[in-house]
Write a protein that holds these residues in place. Structure first.
Motif, short mmCIF file in Angstrom:
data_model
loop_
_atom_site.label_atom_id
_atom_site.label_comp_id
_atom_site.label_asym_id
_atom_site.label_seq_id
_atom_site.Cartn_x
_atom_site.Cartn_y
_atom_site.Cartn_z
N ARG A 153 30.05 2.37 62.76
CA ARG A 153 29.15 1.60 60.91
C ARG A 153 28.83 -0.13 61.73
NH1 ARG A 153 34.83 3.50 58.68
NH2 ARG A 153 34.60 5.40 57.47
N LEU A 154 30.02 -0.82 62.54
CA LEU A 154 29.23 -1.76 62.99
C LEU A 154 28.01 -1.39 63.69
CD1 LEU A 154 32.46 -3.00 64.68
CD2 LEU A 154 31.11 -3.65 62.56
N GLY A 155 27.78 -1.04 64.60
CA GLY A 155 26.48 0.21 64.59
C GLY A 155 25.13 0.37 63.85
N ASP A 156 26.11 0.90 62.71
CA ASP A 156 24.76 0.94 62.07
C ASP A 156 24.52 -0.18 61.08
OD1 ASP A 156 25.63 3.76 61.75
OD2 ASP A 156 26.38 4.11 60.57
N VAL A 157 24.82 -0.90 60.81
CA VAL A 157 24.92 -2.47 60.81
C VAL A 157 23.88 -2.82 61.75
CG1 VAL A 157 25.48 -5.17 60.43
CG2 VAL A 157 26.95 -3.34 59.34
N LEU A 158 24.12 -2.83 62.95
CA LEU A 158 23.56 -3.89 64.18
C LEU A 158 21.63 -3.03 63.83
CD1 LEU A 158 22.48 -4.96 65.94
CD2 LEU A 158 23.31 -3.84 68.13
N MET A 210 14.00 -3.24 52.66
CA MET A 210 14.98 -4.43 52.29
C MET A 210 16.07 -4.57 51.60
SD MET A 210 12.98 -6.11 54.56
CE MET A 210 14.61 -7.56 54.61
N ARG A 211 15.94 -3.94 49.64
CA ARG A 211 16.94 -3.99 49.53
C ARG A 211 18.13 -2.90 49.96
NH1 ARG A 211 18.18 -6.42 44.91
NH2 ARG A 211 17.08 -8.62 44.32
N SER A 212 17.08 -1.79 50.19
CA SER A 212 17.86 -0.62 50.64
C SER A 212 18.82 -1.09 52.15
CB SER A 212 16.95 0.79 50.54
OG SER A 212 16.38 0.84 49.80
N GLY A 213 18.51 -1.84 52.87
CA GLY A 213 18.56 -2.31 53.76
C GLY A 213 20.19 -2.96 53.74
N PHE A 214 20.39 -4.29 52.91
CA PHE A 214 21.37 -4.83 52.70
C PHE A 214 22.28 -3.61 52.05
CE2 PHE A 214 17.68 -8.53 52.46
CZ PHE A 214 17.88 -8.84 53.79
N HIS A 215 21.91 -3.14 50.94
CA HIS A 215 22.56 -2.34 51.01
C HIS A 215 23.31 -1.20 51.47
CE1 HIS A 215 24.62 0.36 47.58
NE2 HIS A 215 24.08 1.70 48.07
N VAL A 253 27.72 -1.92 52.35
CA VAL A 253 28.18 -0.50 52.38
C VAL A 253 29.63 -0.40 53.89
CG1 VAL A 253 28.66 2.37 52.17
CG2 VAL A 253 27.27 0.78 50.66
N SER A 254 28.44 -0.60 54.56
CA SER A 254 29.26 -0.54 56.47
C SER A 254 30.35 -1.18 56.24
CB SER A 254 27.95 -0.33 57.38
OG SER A 254 26.91 0.34 56.85
N LEU A 255 29.78 -2.10 56.50
CA LEU A 255 30.42 -3.57 56.47
C LEU A 255 32.29 -3.60 55.78
CD1 LEU A 255 28.47 -7.06 56.28
CD2 LEU A 255 29.69 -5.95 58.58
N ILE A 256 31.80 -3.21 54.07
CA ILE A 256 33.00 -2.75 53.73
C ILE A 256 34.16 -1.70 54.02
CG2 ILE A 256 33.41 -2.20 51.26
CD1 ILE A 256 31.85 -3.75 50.17
N ASN A 312 39.13 0.57 56.14
CA ASN A 312 39.59 1.33 57.59
C ASN A 312 39.81 0.50 58.66
OD1 ASN A 312 38.77 4.35 56.34
ND2 ASN A 312 36.76 3.26 56.06
N PHE A 313 40.07 -0.88 58.85
CA PHE A 313 40.42 -1.39 59.62
C PHE A 313 41.76 -0.73 59.80
CE2 PHE A 313 40.71 -4.96 63.16
CZ PHE A 313 38.81 -4.91 63.67
N PRO A 314 41.93 -0.38 61.46
CA PRO A 314 43.29 -0.18 62.28
C PRO A 314 44.17 -1.34 61.62
CG PRO A 314 42.28 0.19 63.67
CD PRO A 314 40.80 -0.51 62.78
N LEU A 315 44.11 -2.03 61.25
CA LEU A 315 45.08 -4.24 61.28
C LEU A 315 44.39 -3.92 59.83
CD1 LEU A 315 44.76 -5.55 64.59
CD2 LEU A 315 46.43 -4.29 64.11
N ARG A 316 45.47 -3.30 58.73
CA ARG A 316 44.63 -3.87 57.42
C ARG A 316 44.92 -5.64 56.98
NH1 ARG A 316 44.05 -0.80 53.54
NH2 ARG A 316 44.89 -1.99 51.65
N PHE A 317 45.81 -5.80 57.55
CA PHE A 317 45.13 -7.60 57.50
C PHE A 317 44.27 -7.99 57.99
CE2 PHE A 317 46.11 -12.16 58.52
CZ PHE A 317 46.09 -12.74 57.27
N VAL A 318 43.79 -7.82 59.24
CA VAL A 318 42.40 -8.31 59.31
C VAL A 318 41.40 -8.32 59.08
CG1 VAL A 318 41.64 -8.30 61.86
CG2 VAL A 318 43.57 -8.62 61.99
#
Length: 740
Positions: free
Chosen positions: A556-561, A591-596, A600-603, A608-614
């Motif tokens: 997902r982070l790769g998708d953002v990059l 651009m709107r599709s890309g930002f969307h 989505v990827s960041l959220i 789903n981050f293993p350390l929920r609080f982080v």
């Protein structure tokens, strides 16, 4: 002060880094060291220098390159009959093979001094793109020798003797090359390769010769069944220590004539019903003299580095060219078909469900073409951006898949019935091949793009990892101590930018000068560059080496990059084209599709981050308002759809490079119907006002009889009817045996 810091801060931190940072294998290290960073590093800096990108200018072809496109490439495309190649002959005809060799299509990248064309990456890409819109089989056949093959490896690493002998023979087609990397046991994991050679002495041409006895089994080798020279990757061992104390010498690459005793060329594969040559080969106790190693004996064990260097450039040209051509073909033909094909008396392109799909196709074609041009422009300037090449391969082929799927849906029965007039079917079947080869997309997305990019593009991380692995502990402490203040300052700036822009929605982010209405998009790009950089820092600090194994997070982070890169290229292309107002719907939609997609990827990362609080903390810091940018609106989608359903400079600019077909083939027929329909649109409106919505000979005759249109107009509209009727027809055959 420095000594105290080293004792109480740096030394404990060094121990912690050794524990938490991901371990790097030798193959991973060589992959990361191959190629270079470029705009990807700017995007992971949190503050991209837009002048660096925008000042590059658009790709430019030399007179010779343009003449080749207008001449031999055009002539080749007119010669090709993809139905005959793929379904009747299952091969390229001898005449086409001879034309390719005579016109040096296999020597596009080989310098003129060796008999090649010596063309730039941009010219190489445009040639492959155009051919691919006519025949994927011939596109692949031209693509392979000019990208990931012996030619490129020889130019970069070969000895002078090897270059002088092989390059002229490759350029004029005397030698047909292939490259053998993939083995059944290893697949994409080259480190697990079982193909091996042993250093030895043997009699060769009457003399005792130092060389290697090699055994291998390779498969999925494109051009393998017709190749005369095989680039071979294998692991080399020296159990008798002939060369020195080391026994395992590493992955090595050699050139092997396919008529060498012990070499077996297997029967051909049929990849996804494609007709390009592909097949397995084996070697049993094959003796290779040392001077068959590309670059000679000094390149023993450097094979993986050589391959990764070649991949850093070639992967950014070959399949992205094919994918861009396919997406453009989908945009041009589907827009035309959606206009001429009617249901319930109106063009299907006027149905809103269809319009959304048309917009997606147009947007994908625009983004892929933009990224394709920018990447090859960077390659023209001598760059070898490894991470960006991986982004291009994965996302261009995936974009092609989406565009072709949407095009197939809109064409419906027209696209699912095979025959010479079906211009989409073979591209559709080629998609799984493109997705799979040159690094399977699943692995590229999950492991490479962010996994490699986060380390390579970070200004300090790789140096810190090297300090942590320095066998000299004191030297490692000193190296790390020099980096820490810089890294800490970088983190502070990144934190401030990401939080500020996150909480203010990027309203106050900077933007380059002279970009007009696109200013708002540059501000959002800077915002999400800062967000990605901060999320990367926090992820690495909190997960360390565990991040490497969290492939869904990494993907997902790769998708953002990746989205940031593709959108950067789209903005650059819009500016290079002169910011045409008529192209603005394409820019807005992309651009709107890309930002969307980024949001989505960041959220999904945060949730789903293993350390929920982080994860919750990262969202609070960077996206406190949740989704702040909506996907492209229905109005924007309709504007994009209309652009490819109407004749215009924008449509021509978007689909430039698509071969228009020859008289009577599927593309030519649908384009002529499209143009004829627009030419008689006013006549059609007169008929509709008189209550005659259906376009048929009887309704045309009635319109003439009722004086709704003149006899001359009736004759004109009948020409349109005939053209449209021909465009929507599909092929049929007397029997299957006569169609195959």
């Amino acid at each position: 002060m420095s000594t105290l810091r080293q004792k109480w801060i740096t030394t404990p931190l060094l121990k912690w880094i050794k524990k938490v940072l991901p371990p790097i294998s030798d193959t991973e290290r060589e992959a990361m060291e191959a190629g270079e960073v470029w705009w990807d590093a700017q995007l992971l800096s949190g503050k991209p220098d837009w002048e660096q990108l925008l000042n590059m200018g658009p790709p430019e072809l030399s007179e010779a390159e343009q003449a080749f496109l207008n001449g031999p490439v055009e002539e080749l495309c007119r010669m090709l009959d993809d139905w005959q190649i793929s379904y009747e002959d299952h091969d390229i005809s001898p005449e086409i093979w001879d034309f390719l060799k005579k016109n040096r299509f296999f020597g596009i990248i080989i310098p003129e001094q060796f008999g090649g064309l010596g063309f730039s990456p941009s010219a190489h890409a445009q040639i492959v793109t155009k051919i691919s819109t006519r025949s994927t089989t011939v596109g692949v056949t031209v693509m392979v020798p000019n990208s990931l093959g012996p030619g490129e490896l020889l130019m970069a690493h070969g000895t002078e003797a090897q270059k002088n002998y092989y390059l002229p023979r490759l350029a004029d087609g005397q030698e047909i090359p292939c490259f053998g990397l993939t083995s059944p046991e290893a697949g994409s994991d080259a480190a697990s390769m079982v193909d091996h050679g042993v250093v030895c002495y043997e009699e060769y041409q009457g003399e005792k010769t130092l060389g290697m006895r090699v055994n291998w089994h390779k498969r999925y080798i494109t051009l393998g069944p017709v190749a005369t020279i095989l680039g071979l990757a294998f692991k080399l061992y020296d159990p008798e220590h002939i060369l020195g104390d080391q026994e395992e010498l590493g992955i090595t690459v050699a050139l092997v004539p396919t008529d060498t005793p012990g070499v077996t060329i297997g029967q051909r594969h049929i990849p996804a019903l494609q007709a390009f040559m592909n097949g397995p080969n084996w070697g049993k106790d094959v003796f290779l003299p040392m001077d068959w190693i590309i670059g000679g004996q000094e390149n023993i064990g450097r094979g993986w580095h050589m391959l990764m260097s070649a991949l850093a450039a070639g992967r950014g040209i070959s399949l992205p060219s094919l994918s861009t051509g396919g997406a453009k073909l989908a945009a041009r033909t589907t827009g035309a078909y959606a206009h001429v094909r009617e249901q319930f008396g109106i063009p299907i392109g006027k149905f809103e469900g269809v319009q959304r799909r048309l917009a997606e196709i147009a947007g994908i074609a625009y983004v892929l073409d933009s990224a394709h041009k920018t990447t090859t422009r960077a390659l023209d300037q001598g760059r070898k951006p490894a991470v960006i090449s991986a982004i291009m391969k994965a996302h261009a082929t995936n974009g092609l898949r989406q565009a072709i799927n949407d095009a197939m849906d809109i064409h419906a029965g027209k696209a699912v019935i095979d025959g010479p007039s079906n211009y989409l079917g073979n591209v559709y079947r080629a998609v799984p091949v493109a997705i799979t080869v040159e690094g399977a997309n699943i692995l590229t997305r999950s492991l490479m793009i962010f996994g490699q990019g986060a380390i390579r593009c970070h200004p300090y991380l790789l140096q810190e990892m090297e300090a942590a692995t320095n066998p000299d502990h004191d030297a490692g402490v000193q190296e790390l101590d020099a980096l820490l203040p810089k890294h800490f300052l970088f983190q502070v700036k990144t934190f401030a930018r990401a939080v500020f822009h996150g909480w203010t929605g990027g309203l106050f982010a900077s933007s380059p000068k002279g970009v007009g209405d696109a200013t708002k998009y540059y501000r959002q790009m800077n915002r999400y560059s800062a967000v990605l950089t901060l999320v990367t820092e926090i992820s690495l600090m909190s997960l360390g080496g565990e991040l490497k194994r969290k492939e869904m997070i990494s993907a997902r982070l790769g998708d953002v990059l990746s989205e940031l890169y593709l959108m950067s290229c789209t903005l650059k292309r819009f500016k290079d084209d002169g910011s045409p107002r008529t192209d603005r719907p394409l820019l807005e939609f992309a651009m709107r599709s890309g930002f969307h997609n980024i949001e989505v990827s960041l959220i999904e990362v945060f949730h789903n981050f293993p350390l929920r609080f982080v994860g919750q903390l990262m969202q609070f810091l960077t996206m406190p308002w949740g989704h702040s940018i909506r996907a492209a609106s229905d109005r924007q989608a309709q504007a994009c759809a209309n652009l490819i359903m109407e004749p215009s400079e924008t449509r021509d600019r978007l689909t430039a490079g698509v071969f228009p077909g020859v008289t009577g083939d599927g593309i030519d027929i649908v384009e002529k119907a499209f143009l004829s329909s627009h030419e008689t649109a006013a006549i059609r409106e007169k008929m509709k006002k008189g209550g005659l919505r259906a376009l048929r000979p009887d309704t045309i005759d009635k319109a003439v009889a009722d004086k709704l249109i003149t006899e001359e107009e009736g004759a004109q509209i009948k020409v349109t009817f005939d053209a449209v009727d021909k465009a929507i027809q599909v092929d049929h055959f007397e029997s299957l045996s006569k169609s195959a």
